[in-house]
Scaffold this motif. Structure first.
Motif, PDB file in Angstrom:
ATOM      1  N   HIS A 269      43.148  31.513  52.818  1.00  0.00           N
ATOM      2  CA  HIS A 269      42.570  30.315  53.460  1.00  0.00           C
ATOM      3  C   HIS A 269      41.374  30.680  54.335  1.00  0.00           C
ATOM      4  N   GLN A 270      41.420  31.810  54.989  1.00  0.00           N
ATOM      5  CA  GLN A 270      40.303  32.260  55.832  1.00  0.00           C
ATOM      6  C   GLN A 270      39.037  32.473  55.005  1.00  0.00           C
ATOM      7  N   TYR A 271      39.187  32.973  53.792  1.00  0.00           N
ATOM      8  CA  TYR A 271      38.023  33.366  52.983  1.00  0.00           C
ATOM      9  C   TYR A 271      37.775  32.490  51.764  1.00  0.00           C
ATOM     10  N   PHE A 272      38.518  31.407  51.644  1.00  0.00           N
ATOM     11  CA  PHE A 272      38.418  30.541  50.468  1.00  0.00           C
ATOM     12  C   PHE A 272      37.003  30.017  50.240  1.00  0.00           C
ATOM     13  N   ASP A 273      36.321  29.615  51.295  1.00  0.00           N
ATOM     14  CA  ASP A 273      34.985  29.034  51.170  1.00  0.00           C
ATOM     15  C   ASP A 273      33.868  30.025  51.482  1.00  0.00           C
ATOM     16  N   VAL A 274      34.185  31.292  51.560  1.00  0.00           N
ATOM     17  CA  VAL A 274      33.184  32.326  51.841  1.00  0.00           C
ATOM     18  C   VAL A 274      32.695  32.898  50.511  1.00  0.00           C
ATOM     19  N   GLU A 275      31.380  33.013  50.370  1.00  0.00           N
ATOM     20  CA  GLU A 275      30.815  33.569  49.142  1.00  0.00           C
ATOM     21  C   GLU A 275      30.835  35.091  49.201  1.00  0.00           C
ATOM     22  N   PHE A 276      31.549  35.690  48.280  1.00  0.00           N
ATOM     23  CA  PHE A 276      31.545  37.140  48.126  1.00  0.00           C
ATOM     24  C   PHE A 276      32.065  37.486  46.747  1.00  0.00           C
ATOM     25  N   ASP A 277      31.896  38.771  46.377  1.00  0.00           N
ATOM     26  CA  ASP A 277      32.191  39.203  45.016  1.00  0.00           C
ATOM     27  C   ASP A 277      33.433  40.069  44.877  1.00  0.00           C
ATOM     28  N   ALA A 278      33.775  40.816  45.929  1.00  0.00           N
ATOM     29  CA  ALA A 278      34.858  41.795  45.802  1.00  0.00           C
ATOM     30  C   ALA A 278      35.577  41.987  47.128  1.00  0.00           C
ATOM     31  N   VAL A 279      36.830  42.379  47.009  1.00  0.00           N
ATOM     32  CA  VAL A 279      37.622  42.794  48.163  1.00  0.00           C
ATOM     33  C   VAL A 279      37.737  44.316  48.092  1.00  0.00           C
ATOM     34  N   VAL A 280      37.346  44.982  49.168  1.00  0.00           N
ATOM     35  CA  VAL A 280      37.463  46.431  49.263  1.00  0.00           C
ATOM     36  C   VAL A 280      38.664  46.722  50.152  1.00  0.00           C
ATOM     37  N   GLY A 281      39.696  47.330  49.560  1.00  0.00           N
ATOM     38  CA  GLY A 281      40.912  47.662  50.293  1.00  0.00           C
ATOM     39  C   GLY A 281      40.959  49.138  50.625  1.00  0.00           C
ATOM     40  N   ILE A 282      41.329  49.437  51.870  1.00  0.00           N
ATOM     41  CA  ILE A 282      41.367  50.818  52.345  1.00  0.00           C
ATOM     42  C   ILE A 282      42.763  51.394  52.137  1.00  0.00           C
ATOM     43  N   ASP A 283      42.792  52.586  51.573  1.00  0.00           N
ATOM     44  CA  ASP A 283      44.016  53.350  51.294  1.00  0.00           C
ATOM     45  C   ASP A 283      44.865  53.472  52.564  1.00  0.00           C
ATOM     46  N   ALA A 284      46.109  53.095  52.504  1.00  0.00           N
ATOM     47  CA  ALA A 284      46.867  52.561  51.402  1.00  0.00           C
ATOM     48  C   ALA A 284      47.292  51.126  51.690  1.00  0.00           C
ATOM     49  N   ARG A 285      47.450  50.774  52.955  1.00  0.00           N
ATOM     50  CA  ARG A 285      47.931  49.416  53.247  1.00  0.00           C
ATOM     51  C   ARG A 285      46.898  48.343  52.919  1.00  0.00           C
ATOM     52  N   GLY A 286      45.632  48.715  52.918  1.00  0.00           N
ATOM     53  CA  GLY A 286      44.601  47.774  52.484  1.00  0.00           C
ATOM     54  C   GLY A 286      44.742  47.388  51.028  1.00  0.00           C
ATOM     55  N   PHE A 287      45.403  48.256  50.237  1.00  0.00           N
ATOM     56  CA  PHE A 287      45.676  47.914  48.837  1.00  0.00           C
ATOM     57  C   PHE A 287      46.723  46.805  48.758  1.00  0.00           C
ATOM     58  N   ILE A 288      47.741  46.909  49.612  1.00  0.00           N
ATOM     59  CA  ILE A 288      48.840  45.933  49.620  1.00  0.00           C
ATOM     60  C   ILE A 288      48.306  44.543  49.915  1.00  0.00           C
ATOM     61  N   LEU A 289      47.316  44.458  50.802  1.00  0.00           N
ATOM     62  CA  LEU A 289      46.722  43.174  51.158  1.00  0.00           C
ATOM     63  C   LEU A 289      45.604  42.777  50.198  1.00  0.00           C
ATOM     64  N   GLY A 290      44.727  43.724  49.940  1.00  0.00           N
ATOM     65  CA  GLY A 290      43.508  43.422  49.210  1.00  0.00           C
ATOM     66  C   GLY A 290      43.715  42.969  47.780  1.00  0.00           C
ATOM     67  N   ALA A 291      44.633  43.593  47.070  1.00  0.00           N
ATOM     68  CA  ALA A 291      44.833  43.229  45.662  1.00  0.00           C
ATOM     69  C   ALA A 291      45.299  41.779  45.497  1.00  0.00           C
ATOM     70  N   PRO A 292      46.336  41.327  46.211  1.00  0.00           N
ATOM     71  CA  PRO A 292      46.718  39.927  46.016  1.00  0.00           C
ATOM     72  C   PRO A 292      45.688  38.936  46.549  1.00  0.00           C
ATOM     73  N   ILE A 293      44.958  39.305  47.587  1.00  0.00           N
ATOM     74  CA  ILE A 293      43.893  38.422  48.094  1.00  0.00           C
ATOM     75  C   ILE A 293      42.798  38.297  47.039  1.00  0.00           C
ATOM     76  N   ALA A 294      42.383  39.428  46.463  1.00  0.00           N
ATOM     77  CA  ALA A 294      41.364  39.403  45.411  1.00  0.00           C
ATOM     78  C   ALA A 294      41.838  38.557  44.224  1.00  0.00           C
ATOM     79  N   TYR A 295      43.091  38.743  43.838  1.00  0.00           N
ATOM     80  CA  TYR A 295      43.653  37.979  42.734  1.00  0.00           C
ATOM     81  C   TYR A 295      43.606  36.477  43.019  1.00  0.00           C
ATOM     82  N   GLU A 296      44.081  36.093  44.192  1.00  0.00           N
ATOM     83  CA  GLU A 296      44.139  34.667  44.540  1.00  0.00           C
ATOM     84  C   GLU A 296      42.753  34.030  44.634  1.00  0.00           C
TER      85      GLU A 296
END
Length: 176
Positions: free
Chosen positions: A43-70
């Motif tokens: 919801h925070q980033y739904f209307d923000v224009e961007f191309d990719a989520v960069v997740g930082i090893d390792a917990r950033g992967f847990i967050l970043g992958a489902p956010i990128a997917y959604e």
């Protein structure tokens, strides 16, 4: 806005005396709460224009992958040194006792792409700053740096703002 604090466990004196470790495994282990967490970022980033989520090893992967997917965005990992199999950019950063390095594939981002950089926690900002340097070295632009937790007393979020990056966190722990 979703408040993750009631679901984060504080472990005193870990990994050393005087440290109040903020354990997000309790937040992640409840399926409903985990969904609320991911939804808060979506919801925070739904209307923000961007191309990719960069997740930082390792917990950033847990967050970043489902956010990128959604949000229908690419997911790009920033890994600890030696974990990526192709040509990489690498960046060193300081730890409390020594230094470490993170890497990104040299072809992971294209010049001009806009990215969201995400991790679980912002403390001193060393890891986040290193990841941001990798993104900018790739020619991409950072639209925001995000985390579940900010520890403003340790100066990382202030440091990132001083470097020109905006920072978003769902909660803060100050003075405790």
């Amino acid at each position: 806005m979703f408040d993750p604090k009631p679901f984060i466990r504080t472990v005193p004196d870990w990994p050393k005396a005087g440290v109040q470790f903020r354990d997000i495994t309790t937040l992640l282990s409840d399926p409903k709460v985990f969904r609320q967490l991911i939804d808060a970022f979506v919801h925070q980033y739904f209307d923000v224009e961007f191309d990719a989520v960069v997740g930082i090893d390792a917990r950033g992967f847990i967050l970043g992958a489902p956010i990128a997917y959604e949000l229908n965005k690419a997911f790009i990992p920033v890994r600890k040194k030696g974990k990526l199999p192709f040509d990489t950019y690498e960046e060193s950063y300081e730890l409390e006792y020594g230094s470490a390095e993170v890497q990104i594939h040299a072809d992971a981002l294209a010049p001009g792409q806009k990215v969201l950089v995400i991790d679980d926690l912002i403390a001193t900002g060393g890891t986040l700053e290193a990841a941001c340097k990798l993104v900018t070295r790739s020619g991409a632009q950072i639209v925001d740096c995000a985390a579940i937790i900010d520890l403003p007393d340790l100066g990382g979020s202030r440091r990132m703002r001083e470097l020109g990056h905006s920072v978003f966190a769902l909660c803060e722990y100050e003075g405790d």
